[in-house]
Design an enzyme around this catalytic site. Structure first.
Site, mmCIF file in Angstrom:
data_model
loop_
_atom_site.group_PDB
_atom_site.id
_atom_site.type_symbol
_atom_site.label_atom_id
_atom_site.label_comp_id
_atom_site.label_asym_id
_atom_site.label_seq_id
_atom_site.Cartn_x
_atom_site.Cartn_y
_atom_site.Cartn_z
ATOM 1 N N GLU A 240 34.602 36.692 42.215
ATOM 2 C CA GLU A 240 35.244 37.500 41.181
ATOM 3 C C GLU A 240 35.797 38.802 41.769
ATOM 4 O O GLU A 240 35.127 39.490 42.531
ATOM 5 C CB GLU A 240 34.223 37.825 40.083
ATOM 6 C CG GLU A 240 34.809 38.581 38.900
ATOM 7 C CD GLU A 240 33.756 38.947 37.863
ATOM 8 O OE1 GLU A 240 34.133 39.253 36.718
ATOM 9 O OE2 GLU A 240 32.543 38.929 38.198
ATOM 10 N N CYS B 34 32.014 34.769 35.647
ATOM 11 C CA CYS B 34 30.812 35.596 35.673
ATOM 12 C C CYS B 34 30.063 35.642 34.345
ATOM 13 O O CYS B 34 29.323 34.718 34.040
ATOM 14 C CB CYS B 34 31.167 37.003 36.159
ATOM 15 S SG CYS B 34 29.718 37.919 36.776
ATOM 16 N N LYS C 196 38.906 36.042 31.124
ATOM 17 C CA LYS C 196 37.473 36.114 30.810
ATOM 18 C C LYS C 196 37.243 36.446 29.337
ATOM 19 O O LYS C 196 37.784 37.435 28.818
ATOM 20 C CB LYS C 196 36.837 37.172 31.714
ATOM 21 C CG LYS C 196 35.328 37.272 31.659
ATOM 22 C CD LYS C 196 34.898 38.273 32.738
ATOM 23 C CE LYS C 196 33.398 38.441 32.813
ATOM 24 N NZ LYS C 196 33.041 39.379 33.898
#
Length: 291
Positions: free
Chosen positions: A43, A153, A116
């Site tokens: 990331e 994540c 995300k």
């Protein structure tokens, strides 16, 4: 294609963007030379993890997607005949930013991006200061070698993210990640946190009968206050660890998986077949009514 060779590039980062990109490209090329067909980077690999502070200057790190970094990576993908999963800080418009992963096919074509959805706001992880939650929904990308799902994540902790992406047809789930330990934290807590992080993702693999790949950064940042714990890993569809990286070193590793194994696991352990998506309906309706 059933058997696919997955490349993981676990690296440390510096405050020099060009150096970080060069390191990532070298990692991709190393993985490709070792036979990788799909390579996943960690990331926000172009910089230090800047979300430890709320600093307006950090917005200067953002770029459009597609943009200059995806252009560089497209050339590498074409040269090496590899798919690249690349997490970047996206500037969508003036004052509008996302934590985004781009997917580039083995012929260099930009296939699209995932933004995300789940954004943390914890000490040293002040992502809500920088990132707007994703608006594209969950995404699956049909690449030359496999149909892949990409999450990022903090999405790791939410079962809906993996379940929806699997139901959309992903052969493999990829999680570019940046997570670590505060260096003033005791070892017992460190071990417990890492185990929780890995266990939840292994659980997603089991619940959905799909290989899961998590690629984390490594090394000390924040003037030594944070140690990113590495520990990148690959899980098979029943949660068994096929590979786990160290907590201390940069590593480039290639692991072969067989996506056809999902069918066997799903037939004999039908967690995916017995899903009850409609179970969410009453909660969703009540939430919308309250709004």
């Amino acid at each position: 294609m059933a058997k696919v060779k997955i490349g993981l590039v676990q690296s440390s980062c510096s405050n020099n963007v060009e150096t970080n990109i060069e390191k990532a490209i070298n990692g991709i090329k190393k993985a490709a030379s070792d036979g990788a067909q799909i390579v996943c980077l960690q990331e926000l690999f172009t910089s230090l993890y800047f979300c430890d502070v709320e600093d307006y200057d950090n917005f200067k790190l953002a770029e459009p997607i597609p943009g200059p970094t995806t252009d560089q990576l497209s050339k590498v993908a074409l040269e090496c005949n590899v798919v690249i999963v690349a997490s970047l800080f996206e500037k969508r418009a003036e004052g509008l930013y996302h934590n985004t992963t781009a997917v580039i096919d083995a012929d260099g074509a930009y296939l699209g991006k995932y933004r995300k959805m789940h954004i943390p706001d914890d000490p040293a992880f002040y992502e809500k200061f920088y990132f707007t939650p994703g608006d594209l929904g969950y995404k699956v990308f049909k690449t030359k070698f496999a149909k892949i799902g990409v999450l990022i994540c903090w999405d790791q902790w939410y079962p809906e993210a993996s379940r929806i992406t699997a139901l959309m047809g992903a052969d493999v789930l990829f999680y570019p990640t940046a997570i670590g330990w505060a260096t003033n934290q005791d070892e017992t807590t460190n071990v417990e946190q890492y185990n929780a992080w890995q266990t939840i993702q292994r659980g997603h693999a089991i619940a959905n009968g799909v290989h899961t790949v998590s690629v984390n950064r490594v090394g000390f940042e924040q003037e030594g206050a944070m140690k990113f714990w590495g520990g990148s890993f690959v899980s098979n569809p029943f949660g068994s660890i096929l590979y786990q990286a160290s907590h201390d070193h940069e590593e480039v590793k290639v692991i072969e998986i067989d996506t056809k194994k999902s069918d066997n696991y799903r037939v004999h352990w039908p967690f995916l077949r017995d899903r009850r998506i409609d179970s969410y309906a009453p909660i969703t309706k009540r939430y919308l009514d309250e709004e």
